[in-house]
Design a protein around this motif. Sequence first.
Motif, PDB file in Angstrom:
ATOM      1  N   ILE A   1      41.665  -8.886  -5.233  1.00  0.00           N
ATOM      2  CA  ILE A   1      40.287  -8.539  -4.908  1.00  0.00           C
ATOM      3  C   ILE A   1      40.124  -7.995  -3.479  1.00  0.00           C
TER       4      ILE A   1
ATOM      5  N   VAL B   1      36.184  -7.865   0.750  1.00  0.00           N
ATOM      6  CA  VAL B   1      36.305  -7.880  -0.706  1.00  0.00           C
ATOM      7  C   VAL B   1      35.897  -6.522  -1.256  1.00  0.00           C
TER       8      VAL B   1
ATOM      9  N   LYS C   1      36.148  -4.497  -7.573  1.00  0.00           N
ATOM     10  CA  LYS C   1      37.030  -5.537  -8.108  1.00  0.00           C
ATOM     11  C   LYS C   1      36.296  -6.868  -8.250  1.00  0.00           C
ATOM     12  N   ARG C   2      35.380  -7.160  -7.329  1.00  0.00           N
ATOM     13  CA  ARG C   2      34.578  -8.384  -7.443  1.00  0.00           C
ATOM     14  C   ARG C   2      33.766  -8.341  -8.736  1.00  0.00           C
TER      15      ARG C   2
ATOM     16  N   ALA D   1      36.092  -8.792 -11.701  1.00  0.00           N
ATOM     17  CA  ALA D   1      36.569 -10.178 -11.792  1.00  0.00           C
ATOM     18  C   ALA D   1      35.520 -11.067 -12.453  1.00  0.00           C
TER      19      ALA D   1
ATOM     20  N   GLN E   1      40.915 -13.512  -9.164  1.00  0.00           N
ATOM     21  CA  GLN E   1      40.746 -12.755  -7.931  1.00  0.00           C
ATOM     22  C   GLN E   1      42.055 -12.633  -7.154  1.00  0.00           C
TER      23      GLN E   1
END
Length: 83
Positions: free
Chosen positions: A25, A38, A42-43, A46, A53
């Motif tokens: 992440i 972050v 990707k957060r 996830a 993560q």
Amino acid sequence: MTTTPPVPLRCAGRPLSGGLVVPWITFEHNGHAVFGAVDPRKRYLALTQRLCQICGQRLGDRIYLLVRPQDARAGSRPRRWKP
């Protein structure tokens, strides 16, 4: 002398920095990990796709979401997340 812990099997393909796994992440800039930042895409993935993560792989049935108090204050009040 400090020893570096072994890399977990799920993280074997992840890049390393100083012998430690770079979390999936983590935001990257010009091919370099920006630790402490972050990646928002990707957060989102996830949380919505139930991905780890750290390794980026799919999680099992039960997951834990850890949030710092300052993060909880910045967003809405904490509540149970349902997939």
